[in-house]
Design a protein around this motif. Structure first.
Motif, PDB file in Angstrom:
ATOM      1  N   GLY A  14       0.801  -1.214   0.000  1.00 35.56           N
ATOM      2  CA  GLY A  14       0.000   0.000   0.000  1.00 35.56           C
ATOM      3  C   GLY A  14       0.833   1.263   0.000  1.00 35.56           C
ATOM      4  N   ASP A  99       8.192   5.288   4.238  1.00 34.48           N
ATOM      5  CA  ASP A  99       7.107   5.292   3.268  1.00 34.48           C
ATOM      6  C   ASP A  99       7.669   5.028   1.874  1.00 34.48           C
ATOM      7  OD1 ASP A  99       8.167   7.689   2.311  1.00 34.48           O
ATOM      8  OD2 ASP A  99       6.562   8.940   3.130  1.00 34.48           O
ATOM      9  N   ARG A 109       4.206  -1.466  17.039  1.00 35.11           N
ATOM     10  CA  ARG A 109       3.606  -2.730  16.629  1.00 35.11           C
ATOM     11  C   ARG A 109       3.099  -3.423  17.879  1.00 35.11           C
ATOM     12  NH1 ARG A 109       5.068  -8.037  17.160  1.00 35.11           N
ATOM     13  NH2 ARG A 109       4.347  -9.488  15.548  1.00 35.11           N
ATOM     14  N   PRO A 149      -9.333   1.799   2.340  1.00 35.17           N
ATOM     15  CA  PRO A 149      -8.447   0.724   2.779  1.00 35.17           C
ATOM     16  C   PRO A 149      -7.940  -0.094   1.602  1.00 35.17           C
ATOM     17  CG  PRO A 149     -10.725   0.125   3.188  1.00 35.17           C
ATOM     18  CD  PRO A 149     -10.739   1.540   2.709  1.00 35.17           C
ATOM     19  N   ARG A 150      -6.722  -0.588   1.727  1.00 33.36           N
ATOM     20  CA  ARG A 150      -6.169  -1.530   0.762  1.00 33.36           C
ATOM     21  C   ARG A 150      -6.169  -2.910   1.405  1.00 33.36           C
ATOM     22  NH1 ARG A 150      -2.541   0.712  -3.296  1.00 33.36           N
ATOM     23  NH2 ARG A 150      -2.527   2.990  -3.199  1.00 33.36           N
ATOM     24  N   THR A 155      -4.124  -8.807   5.090  1.00 31.98           N
ATOM     25  CA  THR A 155      -3.810  -7.476   5.627  1.00 31.98           C
ATOM     26  C   THR A 155      -4.760  -6.412   5.090  1.00 31.98           C
ATOM     27  OG1 THR A 155      -1.476  -8.058   5.836  1.00 31.98           O
ATOM     28  CG2 THR A 155      -2.009  -5.720   5.807  1.00 31.98           C
ATOM     29  N   GLU A 157      -4.959  -2.156   5.161  1.00 30.55           N
ATOM     30  CA  GLU A 157      -4.072  -1.033   5.434  1.00 30.55           C
ATOM     31  C   GLU A 157      -4.706   0.280   5.011  1.00 30.55           C
ATOM     32  OE1 GLU A 157       0.339  -1.016   4.448  1.00 30.55           O
ATOM     33  OE2 GLU A 157      -0.458   0.409   2.997  1.00 30.55           O
ATOM     34  N   TRP A 158      -4.512   1.287   5.873  1.00 31.80           N
ATOM     35  CA  TRP A 158      -4.848   2.663   5.546  1.00 31.80           C
ATOM     36  C   TRP A 158      -3.542   3.454   5.599  1.00 31.80           C
ATOM     37  CZ3 TRP A 158      -7.685  -0.665   8.316  1.00 31.80           C
ATOM     38  CH2 TRP A 158      -9.048  -0.790   8.031  1.00 31.80           C
ATOM     39  N   ALA A 159      -3.159   4.083   4.515  1.00 28.83           N
ATOM     40  CA  ALA A 159      -1.893   4.818   4.473  1.00 28.83           C
ATOM     41  C   ALA A 159      -2.023   5.973   3.496  1.00 28.83           C
ATOM     42  CB  ALA A 159      -0.748   3.897   4.053  1.00 28.83           C
ATOM     43  N   LEU A 170      -0.023   5.850   8.899  1.00 26.70           N
ATOM     44  CA  LEU A 170      -0.200   4.446   8.528  1.00 26.70           C
ATOM     45  C   LEU A 170      -0.928   3.694   9.631  1.00 26.70           C
ATOM     46  CD1 LEU A 170       0.540   1.667   7.092  1.00 26.70           C
ATOM     47  CD2 LEU A 170       2.654   1.756   8.445  1.00 26.70           C
ATOM     48  N   ARG A 172      -1.912  -0.428   9.797  1.00 32.19           N
ATOM     49  CA  ARG A 172      -1.833  -1.713   9.103  1.00 32.19           C
ATOM     50  C   ARG A 172      -2.282  -2.801  10.070  1.00 32.19           C
ATOM     51  NH1 ARG A 172       2.502  -5.521   8.701  1.00 32.19           N
ATOM     52  NH2 ARG A 172       2.368  -6.761   6.793  1.00 32.19           N
ATOM     53  N   ARG A 174      -2.945  -6.841  10.323  1.00 31.51           N
ATOM     54  CA  ARG A 174      -2.745  -8.152   9.700  1.00 31.51           C
ATOM     55  C   ARG A 174      -3.447  -9.208  10.546  1.00 31.51           C
ATOM     56  NH1 ARG A 174       1.841 -12.173   9.043  1.00 31.51           N
ATOM     57  NH2 ARG A 174       2.965 -11.063  10.685  1.00 31.51           N
TER      58      ARG A 174
END
Length: 700
Positions: A14, A99, A109, A149-150, A155, A157-159, A170, A172, A174
């Protein structure tokens, strides 16, 4: 414990490149606490500072807030049919990611599980916390900060970049156990959903103060309070509270510095004062709140402007009159070299690139105070009191729309803070510390400060004074107690045959009193020198058992609408942010005020006895609620014959949720019980560890 990179170094997902160095095994600060339905985990190490919140119940949520830029990332799930519970399996540890353009983001994390069969994604946001607050409260945010979102394999992800193209944000998620099905995460049969969460921000990090830079040897050994204070303390500024207010607030900074002052190092006190002074506007008003980073960019775009300079809010009025007494308490009583401090250079935040001396900035505020106070002192009248600003429902610490019940002239501002600011101005002028920064006009104005203060002390408080006959008060107490389902007998016994005397919380635009009993008398005890009679009336009004006064087993309430009409009572419930609830710092304010008054030698024995009795009763409830003392506020329920603490935000009717780390709730590091009632000094319960290299806490 090192971080095992979940994907191969250099993997791109993403638009975000994951592959930076693992975090340290022992972050300098790491701790956890649980409040109501919220698991809170904090970590700070070097450029990383983050607060992870996992919300259990019917409306699950993941949120990570960063002091850097007051930024945050969050994921809301659809309402579930039955309450779910999160379990934090691996607490947040720092990491750095790059990035797609190779720019660094700092974040954390963590791994958690939740006993849900299915979680449907409702909304993900990666932006400024101001917009996370808006979405949490009213389900709205600017469309410009939205990003789809991707989804790739296991997973979501918003980025995205920040609105101005700077490094952005970011989130993410998972799925470690379960699977992604459309816009939902479903569990494997008989297994909880397990998620790895990575959140990061590109906003510039702040420089944290170490415990040695922050606290002196006089600070209490309360590890929970030390943890919260350290998370919120930086060389650039103090933060008001996390997750919702991870940035500068003037009032919070000033009151926290004042109450913590006996236990703070000089450098920490000066950092707090400098943050306030640097944000004064050209006329000397104190900034209430700052909007920074993406929020500032958005506000400027709406005004057809460019840039990312801080947006400063000057809509409050109480903080304008707090700066002088707090500064005087430091400069005249504690500063190792007041003249040297006042001569230091200061870079303005309000006027970018402006440089001035600390002393010159302080004088600018004193000019404002004197100019605003002069009209009432010359001809006392309600309309010459300090009012909230036009179109504003709030102007002091009770800054929700109904905080003072529709009043325009607040008791604390007018009866206490304005005369205290004038007294402080007179003391500073008499000490000669400000001489290098004064003009001839300044000297003339400051020469009148003591006279103005006397006029305010004599004329302002009587405008708020109320006296309710005993029979009328007793009838109100019985009715209100019945509606709440709490006992009236202790309150009636404490009332006795005399009238119920108190100061109204505010006056409305016509000068009519707003009939709310309140805790703001604590300001008078801390900042003023009331007569014995004034002390007797103020302390008695607060210390009676609720609903005749403010005292409960759960703590000292900040408001009691027992004498108000039903419509006003409905705005001051135990579910209202500034209603019949307990604010930790207000209890500390009263405790510090009682200690200050008891240090006087001019009070008669009966008044001293009343103050000592109030002090013992207050500390009894403070110590009974130690587990929540570092929280912003809490509510209560009456059950089993007593008032019991309930986390604010835990109820469906609660209008907001409390911050798990609140700056002015850490003041018990300096505000401490008398030796006669002080418990053994052992660190308070906390899953974090003390010291500058705290071990990461075990999962709860």
């Amino acid at each position: 414990m090192g971080w095992e990179v979940p994907r191969a170094a250099g993997a791109l997902l993403g638009g975000v490149l994951l592959g930076a160095a693992p975090p340290p095994a022992t972050p300098e600060l790491a701790y956890q606490l649980v409040e109501g339905r919220n698991i809170n985990a904090f970590v700070r190490d070097g450029p990383v500072a983050a607060h992870l919140l996992l919300r259990s119940g019917l409306d699950p949520r993941i949120l990570i807030a960063f002091p850097a830029g007051n930024s945050g990332v969050a994921l809301w799930f659809d309402r579930v049919a039955a309450p779910v519970t999160w379990r934090l399996e691996q607490p947040p540890l720092p990491l750095a990611v790059n990035d797609a353009r190779g720019r660094s983001l700092h974040g954390v994390r963590a791994v958690a599980s939740v006993d849900a069969a299915r979680l449907a994604v409702k909304q993900g946001l990666v932006t400024n916390v101001r917009y996370l607050r808006d979405y949490q409260a009213i389900a709205k945010f600017p469309p410009e900060v939205s990003v789809a979102p991707r989804i790739s394999g296991d997973t979501i992800e918003w980025a995205r970049d920040r609105l101005d193209g700077a490094p952005g944000y970011l989130l993410r998620v998972r799925v470690l156990s379960g699977r992604i099905a459309g816009q939902a995460i479903t569990a494997q049969a008989g297994q909880p959903i397990r998620l790895e969460m990575i959140g990061a921000t590109g906003d510039p990090p702040l420089t944290g103060l170490t415990e040695g830079e922050l606290l002196s040897a006089r600070a209490a050994p309360d590890q929970a309070a030390r943890n919260a204070l350290r998370f919120l303390s930086y060389r650039e500024k103090f933060l008001a509270g996390s997750w919702r207010f991870n940035t500068y607030f003037g009032r919070d900074t000033l009151m926290s510095v004042r109450l913590l002052m006996p236990a703070l190092q000089p450098a920490a006190i000066e950092a707090g004062l400098n943050a306030v002074l640097a944000r004064l506007n050209p006329t000397g008003e104190v900034a209430h709140e700052e909007g920074i980073a993406e929020f500032a960019i958005m506000e400027k775009r709406r005004a057809s402007e460019r840039g990312n300079a801080a947006e400063l809010d000057y809509f409050m009025v109480d903080d304008d009159y707090m700066l002088a007494p707090v500064a005087a308490a430091y400069l005249l009583d504690r500063a190792p070299d007041a003249r040297a401090y006042l001569a230091r250079g200061l870079t303005s935040v309000a006027v970018p690139d402006r440089q001035e001396k600390v002393g010159a900035a302080l004088v600018r505020n004193l000019r404002f105070v004197l100019a605003q106070a002069r009209p009432f002192a010359q001809a006392p009248a309600v309309e010459r009191l300090i009012a909230f600003k036009p179109g504003r429902a709030a102007g002091q610490w009770r800054d929700s729309n109904d905080g003072v019940g529709g009043g325009r002239y607040a008791y604390d501002v007018n009866a206490v803070l304005v005369p205290a600011a004038l007294d402080a101005a007179a003391r500073l002028y008499a000490a000669g510390l400000l001489d290098p920064y004064l003009s001839a006009d300044d000297r003339q104005a400051l020469g009148e400060a003591a006279r103005l203060a006397k006029a305010w002390r004599e004329a302002a408080p009587p405008l708020f004074a109320q006296s309710v006959p005993a029979a009328e008060a007793a009838s109100a107490i019985r009715g209100y107690a019945a509606r709440l389902g709490v006992p009236a007998a202790p309150a009636l016994a404490a009332l006795g045959a005399g009238p119920l005397d108190y100061h109204a919380i505010a006056l409305d635009a016509d000068g009519k009193p707003v009939p709310i009993l309140h805790s703001d008398e604590g300001f008078a005890l801390l900042f003023a020198r009331p007569s014995a009679g004034e002390l007797d009336r103020a302390v008695t009004a607060m210390m009676r058992p609720f609903p005749a006064g403010l005292m409960t087993d759960a703590g000292l309430l900040v408001a009691n609408p027992v004498l108000a009409p039903a419509a006003l009572q409905a705005k001051f419930t135990p579910a209202a942010y500034h209603g019949a609830v307990v604010w930790s710092w207000q209890q500390a304010l009263l405790a510090a005020g009682l200690e200050r008054q008891l240090a006087r030698t001019d009070l008669p024995p009966a008044t001293r006895a009343r103050l000592r009795d109030a002090q013992a009763k207050l500390w009894r409830v403070i110590l009974a609620a130690r587990a929540v003392a570092n929280s912003e506020l809490w509510s209560w329920r009456y059950a089993g014959g007593r008032y019991q603490v309930v986390a604010f935000g835990a109820g469906r009717q609660d209008v907001d949720e409390s911050n798990a780390a609140q700056l002015w709730s850490t003041v018990y590091l300096a505000v401490r019980p008398p030796a006669a009632i002080r418990p053994p000094e052992t660190p308070s319960p906390s899953t974090g560890q003390g010291g500058d290299r705290a071990k990461a806490p075990r999962p709860r």
